[in-house]
Design an enzyme around this catalytic site. Structure first.
Site, mmCIF file in Angstrom:
data_model
loop_
_atom_site.group_PDB
_atom_site.id
_atom_site.type_symbol
_atom_site.label_atom_id
_atom_site.label_comp_id
_atom_site.label_asym_id
_atom_site.label_seq_id
_atom_site.Cartn_x
_atom_site.Cartn_y
_atom_site.Cartn_z
ATOM 1 C CG ASP A 18 -2.293 0.572 0.948
ATOM 2 O OD1 ASP A 18 -2.365 1.601 0.258
ATOM 3 O OD2 ASP A 18 -3.290 -0.001 1.415
ATOM 4 C CG HIS A 21 -0.793 3.230 -3.961
ATOM 5 N ND1 HIS A 21 -1.058 3.038 -5.301
ATOM 6 C CD2 HIS A 21 -1.415 2.214 -3.299
ATOM 7 C CE1 HIS A 21 -1.817 1.964 -5.448
ATOM 8 N NE2 HIS A 21 -2.045 1.443 -4.257
#
Length: 341
Positions: A18, A21
């Protein structure tokens, strides 16, 4: 305290997936090794490693990775003495070919992710992962955007395909604690497998939501050290662990070491401090996929419009993960309207 499950709670650290990003998918092998080694030494249960959009995500649409994700996964596996390496796979982005590659180099857990109303596209990937001998979880994204009844229906599909757990995935960071409670409780009453929760901190309730999920029977939870995740990040792992310890949970993860990982290992990697800024706040408010933030900010700059207007409009259109191309379309439309006023 009383909770609705006797199974132990297990955490997946998502900062290397995650968090990709935030890093614009530019993690180096050295960084992945450094972070993985520190997390493993602290006792982390699972460490997720892959492109931010999962296996196969390194494309022009989602963002090109600096280093091939298979090299990063292999490096992470090499550094682990006790933790297991997990990967994310979104059908339509990742394929069973990439899943097999990841399994062959040592990934043990895959979370197969679909939009909350599209669980049927996960059948082949879940079944293939089971054949590979991997641990398999379903990951129902944008869980705020469907009714509880629809969520249960879709979770049952994933269970029928062979998923060993299903996650309520708050991709937009839009759920409030009472909404998490309602969803986790409904799944607990309807499924015979484990339930997980993955939150984002866009409304500053990721830790509270995760605790609520555990109280209702979730046994698989996610966190990101120093909130290194899309939008405003996820439940901040070291904070979550401190809260759980205060509540009497013993997860066999060293809290002090996790504090050190956050402060000394992960914090220096951050391009900017992870905090709730107007863009991530609007995403939680409007219910927009958290990984859209940087795309929206770039589009806003290109078309000279407000990123918040882009995100609000995306929320109105119920745009989902995988529709990143719509961000430019919306920005162009807003710019045209602005010119006409």
């Amino acid at each position: 305290m009383r909770r609705n499950s006797e199974r132990p709670v297990r955490i997946t650290e998502v900062c290397l997936r995650d968090g990709s990003h935030v890093m614009k998918h530019q993690f180096t092998e050295e960084q992945v090794r450094f972070v993985t080694r520190a997390l493993d030494e602290a006792g982390m249960h699972y460490i997720e490693v892959s492109h931010g959009d999962g296996l196969g995500g390194s494309t022009l649409q989602y963002g090109k990775s600096l280093v091939n994700e298979m090299k990063l996964i292999e490096a992470a596996v090499d550094e682990c003495k006790q933790a297991q390496i997990a990967v994310l796979l979104i059908p339509g982005i990742g394929t069973i070919h990439e899943l097999k590659q990841a399994a062959n180099i040592g990934a043990k857990l895959v979370r197969v992710a679909t939009h909350v109303t599209e669980a049927d596209v996960s059948a082949q990937h879940i079944q293939f992962a089971r054949e590979l001998g991997m641990e398999v979880c379903g990951f129902l994204m944008m869980a705020h955007s469907a009714s509880v009844e629809k969520l249960v229906e879709q979770a049952k599909l994933m269970e029928s395909y062979g998923a060993e757990a299903v996650y309520v995935t708050d991709s937009a960071g839009a759920l409030l604690p009472h909404e998490v409670r309602e969803r986790i409780r409904a799944l607990r009453q309807s499924l015979n497998i484990e339930i997980g929760f993955h939150g984002h901190n866009n409304l500053s309730v990721a830790v509270a939501n995760t605790i609520t999920a555990i109280e209702e029977g979730a046994t698989r939870i996610d966190g990101s050290v120093r909130c290194l995740g899309a939008g405003a990040g996820n439940a901040q792992t070291e904070v979550l662990l401190a809260v759980l310890d205060r509540m009497g949970y013993k997860l066999d993860i060293d809290l002090y070491k996790m504090m050190d990982v956050a402060e000394e290992v992960v914090a220096p990697l951050l391009p900017v401090p992870q905090e709730i800024q107007k863009g991530s706040l609007v995403m939680g408010y409007a219910g927009v996929y958290s990984s859209f933030l940087l795309h929206a900010e770039r589009a806003a700059q290109r078309f000279n419009v407000d990123a918040r207007d882009i995100l609000i409009e995306l929320g109105k259109r119920k745009v989902v993960g995988g529709q990143e191309d719509m961000i430019l379309d919306v920005a162009a439309e807003l710019a045209k309207i602005k010119m006409e006023v």
